[in-house]
Design an enzyme around this catalytic site. Structure first.
Site, mmCIF file in Angstrom:
data_model
loop_
_atom_site.group_PDB
_atom_site.id
_atom_site.type_symbol
_atom_site.label_atom_id
_atom_site.label_comp_id
_atom_site.label_asym_id
_atom_site.label_seq_id
_atom_site.Cartn_x
_atom_site.Cartn_y
_atom_site.Cartn_z
ATOM 1 N N HIS A 172 28.354 23.780 32.685
ATOM 2 C CA HIS A 172 27.401 22.887 33.346
ATOM 3 C C HIS A 172 27.364 21.493 32.741
ATOM 4 C CE1 HIS A 172 24.843 24.808 36.462
ATOM 5 N NE2 HIS A 172 25.382 25.904 35.975
ATOM 6 N N TYR A 202 21.928 16.505 29.302
ATOM 7 C CA TYR A 202 22.343 15.744 30.482
ATOM 8 C C TYR A 202 23.202 14.580 30.003
ATOM 9 C CZ TYR A 202 18.536 18.215 32.950
ATOM 10 O OH TYR A 202 17.709 19.168 33.499
ATOM 11 N N CYS A 207 18.272 27.542 36.206
ATOM 12 C CA CYS A 207 19.601 27.683 36.816
ATOM 13 C C CYS A 207 20.312 28.887 36.208
ATOM 14 C CB CYS A 207 20.423 26.429 36.606
ATOM 15 S SG CYS A 207 22.042 26.529 37.412
ATOM 16 N N SER A 226 33.446 20.085 28.113
ATOM 17 C CA SER A 226 33.893 21.378 27.594
ATOM 18 C C SER A 226 35.209 21.824 28.215
ATOM 19 C CB SER A 226 32.823 22.448 27.840
ATOM 20 O OG SER A 226 32.626 22.656 29.226
ATOM 21 N N VAL A 255 24.696 30.197 27.795
ATOM 22 C CA VAL A 255 23.808 30.227 26.634
ATOM 23 C C VAL A 255 24.412 29.476 25.450
ATOM 24 C CG1 VAL A 255 22.844 31.779 24.879
ATOM 25 C CG2 VAL A 255 22.582 32.316 27.309
#
Length: 545
Positions: free
Chosen positions: A119, A485, A181, A125, A186
């Site tokens: 995300h 974010y 979401c 990533s 995690v």
């Protein structure tokens, strides 16, 4: 595949490419492919079970490479041929393989990117402009819930939806205070602190982490005791991937009622929403911390006309029954007009479905189905509001929203409550006392083939103009932003503190950012774990800057 099979695949790839590429381009690909083969050979040669290990490594020579890379790219604006991809992907099933990957990446001078959910807002990533190996935790998703001790060990690859489902299978009176979401991973989530519908009662997710299983740059596996409190402090909100590899988090579960109350209602300009939202800013940060009420703000056309209005969706969740909620709202916020008819009493896990836009009757197993949950396609920015925005400012924001082509969304969460109890240095996440609202600003690229079309570029330009308009109404010195974010528009320079502070102080503020830099210098002095906005290592001490 074994090395001989890999070599054959690479040969076929080379023959195919040679018909369509220049020699310079082909030479570059050959070198990258050769390096990837060396890395793969290193991993296999250091593994005891060659057959099973080879099935967990993917290079561009494998037919499965692109699907494995794509499957957890949660922001589809990165699903394009020009996005830089890894030289190799490894999907480990145990810690031994992770240690080998770390060793081989260092040996062959690859950067290492770690993906748990995918995300991250800038794709850090799973993309990079340098040769890199992607460590994908999709096969390490075990969850062990201990109801008696109110804890859960969760491997890094598990998603929040899987955590919530696992807890709900054992109890309806414990939960974990994280986001709504279901597909957020995690592993990285706690690294940025994490927030959700329980933040006003229990703080951030990272505030409720009690232990960790962590691999440092030398391959040592550490827990909270062996790593020491400084590193444990840093990885809960300071970006864990700057310091090493989170293998699993131990979460402290929190108490919730068997039934919580949720409600959703919409108000428009015609309903007096400007005055309602203006009061919302004063009421929600101070109200009973059992109540959380986020808002989503849109512009839209009125019916089939050419006239636009502003619509605000108020989404409330109360840790208690309707009979207790309604008197509270009648006293503190009667203008909102919440009635018994729009309230529903459900379990906490059902509330996660509702806040994801699904009926509460949806089977809770849905939360574990990553492929069934819609992905994003957007560009986002964040802000913190420390003084309520006046009505004159709200009207300017509404006018700006009405200039948009309905691709924009503002999502706002009130703070206060438990968030104000913590010092801004308790963990690296500093956005605590005095914060009225957290604001997420987003434009999507629906209907566009990429984020670089003329329409997409105009949407990004609009987002930047909104960002400028908000300047008088949001935090200052620094203008705060949420590190989960991440936003590369802040800059990526880290040659010295002055460069790095342009983004680092926005995420963590000065005192926390400097402490993170000092910890980084101790645990990863060669700066192996790095990305464009990772905690930097400087050649000179902070006192010299």
């Amino acid at each position: 595949m074994k090395k001989s099979q890999l070599s054959s695949s690479i040969f076929i790839l080379i023959i195919t490419l040679s018909f369509s590429l220049s020699w310079a381009a082909l030479s570059s690909i050959l070198k990258a492919t050769s390096d990837a083969e060396d890395f793969t050979s290193c991993v296999i040669s250091n593994s005891s079970n060659v057959t099973s290990i080879s099935e967990l490594i993917f290079t561009p020579a494998n037919a499965s490479f692109l699907p494995v890379w794509q499957v957890h790219v949660q922001n589809t604006r990165f699903l394009k041929p020009s996005t830089p991809k890894p030289s190799a992907i490894v999907t480990p099933v145990n810690e031994t393989l992770i240690r080998i990957v770390l060793y081989c990446a260092k040996m062959y001078d690859y950067e290492l990117r770690i993906r748990s959910g995918g995300h991250d807002y800038e794709g850090l990533s799973y993309t990079a402009d340098v040769p890199f190996v992607m460590l994908d935790f999709t096969n390490m998703r075990a969850i062990d819930v201990d109801v008696a001790n109110k804890t859960a060990w969760v491997q890094a690859g598990a998603a929040l939806g899987e955590v919530y489902y696992a807890i709900s299978q054992k109890t309806d009176t414990l939960y974990f205070p994280a986001g709504v979401c279901p597909t957020v991973g995690v592993g990285g989530y706690m690294g940025g602190a994490g927030y959700g519908n329980l933040l006003r009662k229990y703080g951030t997710a990272a505030d409720n982490v009690v232990d960790v299983r962590f691999m440092d740059v030398n391959g040592n596996i550490l827990d909270r005791n062996s790593m020491g409190e400084d590193l444990f402090w840093a990885i809960r909100g300071g970006g864990a991937s700057s310091f090493g590899i989170v293998l699993a988090w131990k979460l402290g579960l929190v108490e919730v009622p068997e039934r919580v109350t949720v409600f959703i209602l919409n108000k428009t300009l015609e309903d007096g929403v400007t005055e309602i939202f203006h009061k919302y800013q004063y009421v929600l940060p101070l109200i009973d911390r059992n109540l959380h009420m986020r808002t989503q703000i849109f512009s839209e056309y009125i019916g089939n006309s050419t006239m636009k209005t502003i619509r605000i969706m108020f989404e409330g969740i109360y840790q208690g029954t309707t009979d207790t909620l309604l008197p509270l709202l009648y006293e503190k916020f009667p203008e909102l007009g919440v009635t018994p008819e729009i309230c529903e009493e459900i379990t906490m896990v059902q509330s996660t479905l509702v806040f994801w836009g699904l009926p509460s009757s949806t089977p809770t197993e849905f939360l574990t189905n990553r492929s069934a949950i819609a992905k994003l396609n957007n560009k986002s920015k964040s802000d913190y509001v420390r003084k309520p925005i006046p009505i004159s400012g709200l009207k300017k924001i509404w006018n700006k929203l009405m200039e948009n082509d309905e691709s924009a969304l503002l999502m706002i969460n009130p703070f206060g409550g438990r968030m104000s109890d913590y010092s801004e240095t308790a963990i690296p996440y500093p956005h605590r006392g005095g914060v009225v609202l957290q604001m997420l600003k987003t434009v999507n690229f629906a209907g566009q083939t990429s984020d670089t079309t003329p329409v997409s570029r105009s949407r990004i330009a609009w987002l930047n103009s909104l960002d400028e308009l908000l300047t008088p109404y949001v935090s200052k010195n620094p203008r705060e932003a949420y590190s989960n974010y991440n936003d590369l528009d802040f800059g990526v320079g880290n040659a010295n503190y002055q460069e790095a502070s342009l983004w680092g102080e926005r995420y963590w503020k000065r005192a926390n950012f400097k402490k993170l830099i000092r910890i980084k210098a101790k645990v990863d002095p060669e700066n192996f774990f790095r990305h464009p906005q990772s905690i930097p290592v400087f050649s000179t001490s902070l006192s010299d800057m």
